[in-house]
Design a protein around this motif. Structure first.
Motif, PDB file in Angstrom:
ATOM      1  N   ALA A 230     -37.668  13.200 -68.945  1.00 28.33           N
ATOM      2  CA  ALA A 230     -37.887  11.989 -69.753  1.00 28.33           C
ATOM      3  C   ALA A 230     -36.771  10.956 -69.567  1.00 28.33           C
ATOM      4  O   ALA A 230     -37.026   9.751 -69.620  1.00 28.33           O
ATOM      5  CB  ALA A 230     -38.017  12.378 -71.227  1.00 28.33           C
ATOM      6  N   LEU A 255     -48.441   2.287 -77.707  1.00 27.95           N
ATOM      7  CA  LEU A 255     -48.978   3.202 -78.723  1.00 27.95           C
ATOM      8  C   LEU A 255     -50.478   2.981 -78.914  1.00 27.95           C
ATOM      9  O   LEU A 255     -51.236   3.942 -79.044  1.00 27.95           O
ATOM     10  CB  LEU A 255     -48.225   3.033 -80.056  1.00 27.95           C
ATOM     11  N   ILE A 261     -44.026   7.442 -75.946  1.00 29.29           N
ATOM     12  CA  ILE A 261     -42.817   6.691 -75.611  1.00 29.29           C
ATOM     13  C   ILE A 261     -41.778   7.717 -75.158  1.00 29.29           C
ATOM     14  O   ILE A 261     -41.417   8.626 -75.922  1.00 29.29           O
ATOM     15  CB  ILE A 261     -42.284   5.887 -76.831  1.00 29.29           C
ATOM     16  N   PHE A 264     -38.673  10.036 -77.067  1.00 31.29           N
ATOM     17  CA  PHE A 264     -38.942  10.139 -78.509  1.00 31.29           C
ATOM     18  C   PHE A 264     -39.749  11.389 -78.813  1.00 31.29           C
ATOM     19  O   PHE A 264     -40.528  11.850 -77.984  1.00 31.29           O
ATOM     20  CB  PHE A 264     -39.716   8.912 -79.017  1.00 31.29           C
ATOM     21  N   LYS A 310     -44.307   5.015 -85.886  1.00 34.03           N
ATOM     22  CA  LYS A 310     -44.773   6.410 -85.793  1.00 34.03           C
ATOM     23  C   LYS A 310     -43.951   7.402 -86.611  1.00 34.03           C
ATOM     24  O   LYS A 310     -44.309   8.570 -86.700  1.00 34.03           O
ATOM     25  CB  LYS A 310     -44.737   6.893 -84.334  1.00 34.03           C
ATOM     26  N   ILE A 312     -41.176   8.632 -85.709  1.00 35.92           N
ATOM     27  CA  ILE A 312     -40.506   9.614 -84.850  1.00 35.92           C
ATOM     28  C   ILE A 312     -39.181   9.079 -84.323  1.00 35.92           C
ATOM     29  O   ILE A 312     -38.979   7.874 -84.227  1.00 35.92           O
ATOM     30  CB  ILE A 312     -41.396  10.142 -83.694  1.00 35.92           C
ATOM     31  N   ASN A 315     -34.896  11.501 -79.017  1.00 40.17           N
ATOM     32  CA  ASN A 315     -34.341  12.814 -78.683  1.00 40.17           C
ATOM     33  C   ASN A 315     -33.146  12.625 -77.738  1.00 40.17           C
ATOM     34  O   ASN A 315     -32.745  11.494 -77.452  1.00 40.17           O
ATOM     35  CB  ASN A 315     -35.422  13.731 -78.105  1.00 40.17           C
ATOM     36  N   ASP A 317     -32.794  12.701 -74.670  1.00 34.13           N
ATOM     37  CA  ASP A 317     -33.018  11.966 -73.422  1.00 34.13           C
ATOM     38  C   ASP A 317     -32.959  10.446 -73.592  1.00 34.13           C
ATOM     39  O   ASP A 317     -32.825   9.729 -72.606  1.00 34.13           O
ATOM     40  CB  ASP A 317     -34.392  12.332 -72.826  1.00 34.13           C
TER      41      ASP A 317
HETATM   42  N1  ACO Z   1     -44.470   8.772 -78.415  1.00 34.30           N
HETATM   43  C1  ACO Z   1     -45.548   8.555 -79.213  1.00 34.30           C
HETATM   44  N2  ACO Z   1     -46.089   9.512 -79.972  1.00 34.30           N
HETATM   45  C2  ACO Z   1     -45.533  10.727 -79.941  1.00 34.30           C
HETATM   46  C3  ACO Z   1     -44.420  11.014 -79.153  1.00 34.30           C
HETATM   47  C4  ACO Z   1     -43.898   9.974 -78.370  1.00 34.30           C
HETATM   48  N3  ACO Z   1     -42.832  10.183 -77.609  1.00 34.30           N
HETATM   49  N4  ACO Z   1     -44.066  12.291 -79.320  1.00 34.30           N
HETATM   50  C5  ACO Z   1     -44.933  12.810 -80.189  1.00 34.30           C
HETATM   51  N5  ACO Z   1     -45.821  11.859 -80.563  1.00 34.30           N
HETATM   52  C6  ACO Z   1     -46.916  12.029 -81.498  1.00 34.30           C
HETATM   53  C7  ACO Z   1     -48.113  12.651 -80.768  1.00 34.30           C
HETATM   54  O1  ACO Z   1     -48.958  11.682 -80.211  1.00 34.30           O
HETATM   55  C8  ACO Z   1     -48.762  13.431 -81.880  1.00 34.30           C
HETATM   56  O2  ACO Z   1     -49.448  12.523 -82.697  1.00 34.30           O
HETATM   57  P1  ACO Z   1     -50.869  12.903 -83.328  1.00 34.30           P
HETATM   58  O3  ACO Z   1     -50.593  14.074 -84.214  1.00 34.30           O
HETATM   59  O4  ACO Z   1     -51.254  11.661 -84.033  1.00 34.30           O
HETATM   60  O5  ACO Z   1     -51.748  13.264 -82.154  1.00 34.30           O
HETATM   61  C9  ACO Z   1     -47.597  13.943 -82.705  1.00 34.30           C
HETATM   62  O6  ACO Z   1     -46.540  12.991 -82.472  1.00 34.30           O
HETATM   63  C10 ACO Z   1     -47.130  15.335 -82.278  1.00 34.30           C
HETATM   64  O7  ACO Z   1     -46.828  15.286 -80.880  1.00 34.30           O
HETATM   65  P2  ACO Z   1     -47.053  16.463 -79.851  1.00 34.30           P
HETATM   66  O8  ACO Z   1     -47.105  15.912 -78.471  1.00 34.30           O
HETATM   67  O9  ACO Z   1     -48.173  17.353 -80.288  1.00 34.30           O
HETATM   68  O10 ACO Z   1     -45.702  17.254 -80.070  1.00 34.30           O
HETATM   69  P3  ACO Z   1     -45.152  18.413 -79.169  1.00 34.30           P
HETATM   70  O11 ACO Z   1     -44.240  19.197 -80.039  1.00 34.30           O
HETATM   71  O12 ACO Z   1     -46.243  19.141 -78.465  1.00 34.30           O
HETATM   72  O13 ACO Z   1     -44.323  17.648 -78.036  1.00 34.30           O
HETATM   73  C11 ACO Z   1     -42.683  16.398 -76.952  1.00 34.30           C
HETATM   74  C12 ACO Z   1     -42.977  17.384 -78.085  1.00 34.30           C
HETATM   75  C13 ACO Z   1     -43.263  16.932 -75.653  1.00 34.30           C
HETATM   76  C14 ACO Z   1     -41.175  16.288 -76.819  1.00 34.30           C
HETATM   77  C15 ACO Z   1     -43.312  15.035 -77.306  1.00 34.30           C
HETATM   78  O14 ACO Z   1     -42.686  14.502 -78.442  1.00 34.30           O
HETATM   79  C16 ACO Z   1     -43.236  14.056 -76.153  1.00 34.30           C
HETATM   80  O15 ACO Z   1     -44.098  14.086 -75.259  1.00 34.30           O
HETATM   81  N6  ACO Z   1     -42.193  13.169 -76.106  1.00 34.30           N
HETATM   82  C17 ACO Z   1     -42.020  12.250 -75.001  1.00 34.30           C
HETATM   83  C18 ACO Z   1     -41.357  12.943 -73.832  1.00 34.30           C
HETATM   84  C19 ACO Z   1     -39.903  13.261 -74.115  1.00 34.30           C
HETATM   85  O16 ACO Z   1     -39.150  12.435 -74.580  1.00 34.30           O
HETATM   86  N7  ACO Z   1     -39.523  14.495 -73.772  1.00 34.30           N
HETATM   87  C20 ACO Z   1     -38.135  14.953 -73.933  1.00 34.30           C
HETATM   88  C21 ACO Z   1     -38.047  15.905 -75.074  1.00 34.30           C
HETATM   89  S1  ACO Z   1     -36.367  16.423 -75.348  1.00 34.30           S
HETATM   90  C22 ACO Z   1     -36.085  17.532 -74.111  1.00 34.30           C
HETATM   91  O17 ACO Z   1     -36.950  18.247 -73.670  1.00 34.30           O
HETATM   92  C23 ACO Z   1     -34.819  17.565 -73.497  1.00 34.30           C
END
Ligand code: ACO
Length: 381
Positions: A230, A255, A261, A264, A310, A312, A315, A317
């Motif tokens: 990310a 969004l 995004i 996040f 949202k 949120i 993180n 990254d």
């Molecule tokens: N942007 C917008 N919406 C988001 C984001 C985001 N970055 N992250 C989560 N959401 C929303 C989802 O759309 C979902 O919404 P909904 O319930 O209305 O459908 C809800 O929040 C839950 O999200 P999930 O994807 O189910 O959460 P999960 O725990 O499976 O995923 C993850 C976590 C992969 C980190 C996710 O937040 C994401 O894809 N973030 C963006 C990529 C990122 O930054 N990754 C780095 C993570 S930190 C690390 O690994 C070092």
């Protein structure tokens, strides 16, 4: 008709909330936004202990004495130099290949040249641990030099891991603030519970595969954009947006189209990631120093907009992207710098897994068909 015993099973998608191991290494308190390395709060460790001290802590479950730290540091620096064959292999990689692919392959190649390659005993694994921690930053720096058609540099024995990395990357020793920021970045990324890449490492280790195999699995797993990949996408987004006044429209547009995004959200944190607190501060300072205030301002506006829309939070990254950019690290190397730090945690978990091992082998719920009639090849239309 065959009889099938079909136990009703609940599938936990993405293994969310599943507790798959006991660990003493780190604890992520997602509700309160706290992170502990071997019982020490990350807020107490950040800027008070070095990356090397944190690695020692993760590997030994206690902080080192001054003598132990000096010994550990000199062991690491003494093993940062890569075998010539590994440098050759890096030189042979296609110029278009991604640094994470080169790192994954190089870690694998290192395994074949390691003097303890076939020894999976405790003492050999401790030696491999130190070597791998030392070699990974050198691989990243060496690849950068090769890509720029500049000579690969040997480590400077007087510099610690963070400063040595920047020295081997840029060809000059960093100044104090840059070295400190690099060290903090490494410290903050060093371990994080049973995240995806650490889990991959532990699964590989649980088969009694060697440490290099487990680390290769971990590097490959970190690469994805939902995990360590990310940070590279974050800087691309910042460049793509261009100015603070464009942030609102960009984020709301993304969004509305259902895009995530980058940088996040988090599986465990439901509040501010404590690592982001430190990286935000460092990003502001370094962006100012580097004349990149606009990147920090865009980041900050994105944070406010995503939070409002949202609920949120950023993180690790998110602000690490601008920190790395301000340190002159090219964006395609961001995730491999993350790997250079997380190697500390991966190794700690691999050692812990070896120390009390049981094969990690979950099960799945079969949702396919039964009793299909086999049609011979010649009769299939
Ligand atoms: N942007 C917008 N919406 C988001 C984001 C985001 N970055 N992250 C989560 N959401 C929303 C989802 O759309 C979902 O919404 P909904 O319930 O209305 O459908 C809800 O929040 C839950 O999200 P999930 O994807 O189910 O959460 P999960 O725990 O499976 O995923 C993850 C976590 C992969 C980190 C996710 O937040 C994401 O894809 N973030 C963006 C990529 C990122 O930054 N990754 C780095 C993570 S930190 C690390 O690994 C070092």
């Amino acid at each position: 008709m065959e009889e099938h015993v079909h136990h009703e099973r609940e599938v936990t998608r993405g293994l969310e909330g599943v507790c798959a191991a006991e660990t003493r290494i780190s604890y992520v308190d997602g509700v309160n936004g706290q992170l502990y390395y071997s019982g020490y709060n990350i807020h107490d460790l950040a800027e008070r202990v070095s990356f090397a001290e944190a690695v020692y802590l993760l590997w030994h479950d206690r902080l080192p004495t001054a003598k132990e730290l000096a010994e550990f540091r000199s062991q690491v620096t003494a093993t940062m130099r890569l075998p010539a064959q590994v440098i050759k292999a890096i030189e042979l990689t296609p110029p278009s290949s991604h640094p994470m692919d080169v790192l994954r392959s190089s870690v694998s190649i290192l395994g074949m040249f390691d003097p303890d390659a076939q020894d999976n005993g405790e003492a050999a694994n401790r030696r491999k641990a130190t070597r791998l921690l030392a070699e990974i930053p050198t691989i990243v720096a060496a690849l950068h030099r090769v890509r720029k058609h500049e000579p690969v540099l040997s480590p400077d024995p007087h510099l610690d891991i963070a400063a040595n990395f920047l020295y081997m990357l840029h060809g000059r020793a960093p100044d104090e603030p840059a070295a400190r920021a690099m060290d903090l970045l490494l410290l903050l990324h060093a371990d994080h519970g049973l995240n995806a890449s650490t889990f991959a490492a532990r699964v590989a280790a649980s088969t009694e595969a060697d440490m290099h195999s487990a680390l290769t699995a971990a590097v490959g797993t970190l690469k994805g954009r939902l995990h360590g990949g990310a940070n590279e996408r974050v800087i691309e987004m910042l460049f793509g947006i261009g100015g603070v006044e464009m942030v609102q429209d960009y984020i709301h547009g993304m969004l509305a189209e259902g895009h995530k995004i980058m940088g996040f959200g988090h599986r465990v944190y439901k509040t501010e990631d404590p690592r982001a607190t430190h990286l935000r501060r460092t990003s502001e300072t370094l962006c100012q120093r580097a004349g990149q205030e606009h990147l920090y301002e865009i980041s900050h506006r994105i944070e406010q907009t995503v939070k409002a829309a949202k609920g949120i939070y950023p993180n690790v990254d998110f602000y690490s992207a601008t920190v790395q950019h301000a340190l002159g690290i090219p964006k395609e190397f961001f995730t491999s710098v993350f790997a250079a730090s997380r190697a500390a945690g991966w190794i700690a978990h691999i050692l812990e897994q070896y120390g009390d091992n049981r094969l990690i082998r979950p099960t799945s719920k079969y949702v396919g068909q039964y009793g299909r009639e086999l049609v011979p090849l010649a009769e299939r239309g």
